[in-house]
Design an enzyme around this catalytic site. Sequence first.
Site, PDB file in Angstrom:
ATOM      1  N   GLU A 178      -3.613   7.450  -3.597  1.00 37.37           N
ATOM      2  CA  GLU A 178      -3.249   6.239  -2.971  1.00 37.37           C
ATOM      3  C   GLU A 178      -3.326   5.290  -4.031  1.00 37.37           C
ATOM      4  O   GLU A 178      -4.031   5.182  -5.019  1.00 37.37           O
ATOM      5  CB  GLU A 178      -3.913   5.804  -1.752  1.00 37.37           C
ATOM      6  N   TYR A 231       0.971  -1.206   0.006  1.00 35.83           N
ATOM      7  CA  TYR A 231       0.078  -0.086   0.031  1.00 35.83           C
ATOM      8  C   TYR A 231       0.940   1.090  -0.051  1.00 35.83           C
ATOM      9  O   TYR A 231       1.758   1.269   0.665  1.00 35.83           O
ATOM     10  CB  TYR A 231      -0.904  -0.009   1.397  1.00 35.83           C
TER      11      TYR A 231
END
Length: 378
Positions: free
Chosen positions: A189, A101
């Site tokens: 993101e 991530y």
Amino acid sequence: MRLHEHEAASLFKHAGVPVPPFAVAKNPYEAVAALETIAPPVVLKAQVLVGSRGKHGGIKIANSVEDTWQKADALFKSPVRGFPVEAIMVAQKVAIARELYVGITVDAVAGAITAILGTAGGIDVETVANEQPEALFRKTVVPPGELRGHEARALARQAGLTGDVMLKVADVLVALFRVFRQTDALIAEINPLVVTTDGQVWAVDAVLEVDDAALFRHPDLPKDTLARIAHPIERAAKQIGVSYVDLDGDIAIISSGAGLGMATMDVVGQRLKPANFLETGGGITEELMYKTTELVLQKPGVRGLLINLYGGINPIHEGAKGIVRVLKEKQVKIPVVAKALGNRQEETWATLREAGVIVVTDITTEAAVDALCEALKA
């Protein structure tokens, strides 16, 4: 304003983030046509502005032309979490060995930007933060500073990455930070950023949310902010100028500030189920409260309304007139409880009481919820 995945992916790719080949299709024919340049297997992803698409049938794998047609057709016919699918992203499927991530966000408390690298990708970052906090690594950057290459590499090493993969992930972090700053974003993101079986790094997801107040600086970005809000009440709230988030409960809430609204939701949630979050912001007027009250009562199944206002120098007595207008015009039968404190509060209480509103003069929100629970029982 949140961008669709394909829009964010295009910006990420332009900045140097490795993104698998993809195309955008608005019908099954276009999805099949994309296979001329993107060989199966492919990932078909519904372009809707909600999370957890995979859990709700919005992401499918297709292994052939016929499979692509059938699954694309099914996606277009099946709303995802209530949102209609008007476009799908056809992306090259990659062989995943590991999921990470990466994200860039605003730390309002620190007045800085935070770069985050997580070793558990493909999972909601909030879940990781709660259940595996040791899997998240952060670097704070104070504007106007940038995330430098050596800082990104240090963050990647801290997360346990080594060699060529460490260098590639660090490059992604720097590029993502650049997109974040250049677009005046609130969050950027990639979840997941995948490492493939042959050691390549690919962004197989792209999220970018831009500050609405900064859109005038970016003529190249879409301006259809209202069209991107599929929920009709949330869209109407945007037009009114109030903050509204739809929830699963049946107790409508109106508050005069974000902090007060969240606290009210917490107190209501201890005994009842909030139907929404709504905060009016500053500048209470009769018209604003009229539109706001009308707005929250539009939701089907609402069985109670709790109004929590702290006016300070705001004219809450004027706001009360707007509330009363709605109650009379719509002949509202559900219990309405109001706690209103501030400028000319006694006048406010009198106006509300005349319309049948249960007025709570106690300073605590708990007292207002008590009153609402009693009214619901009655």
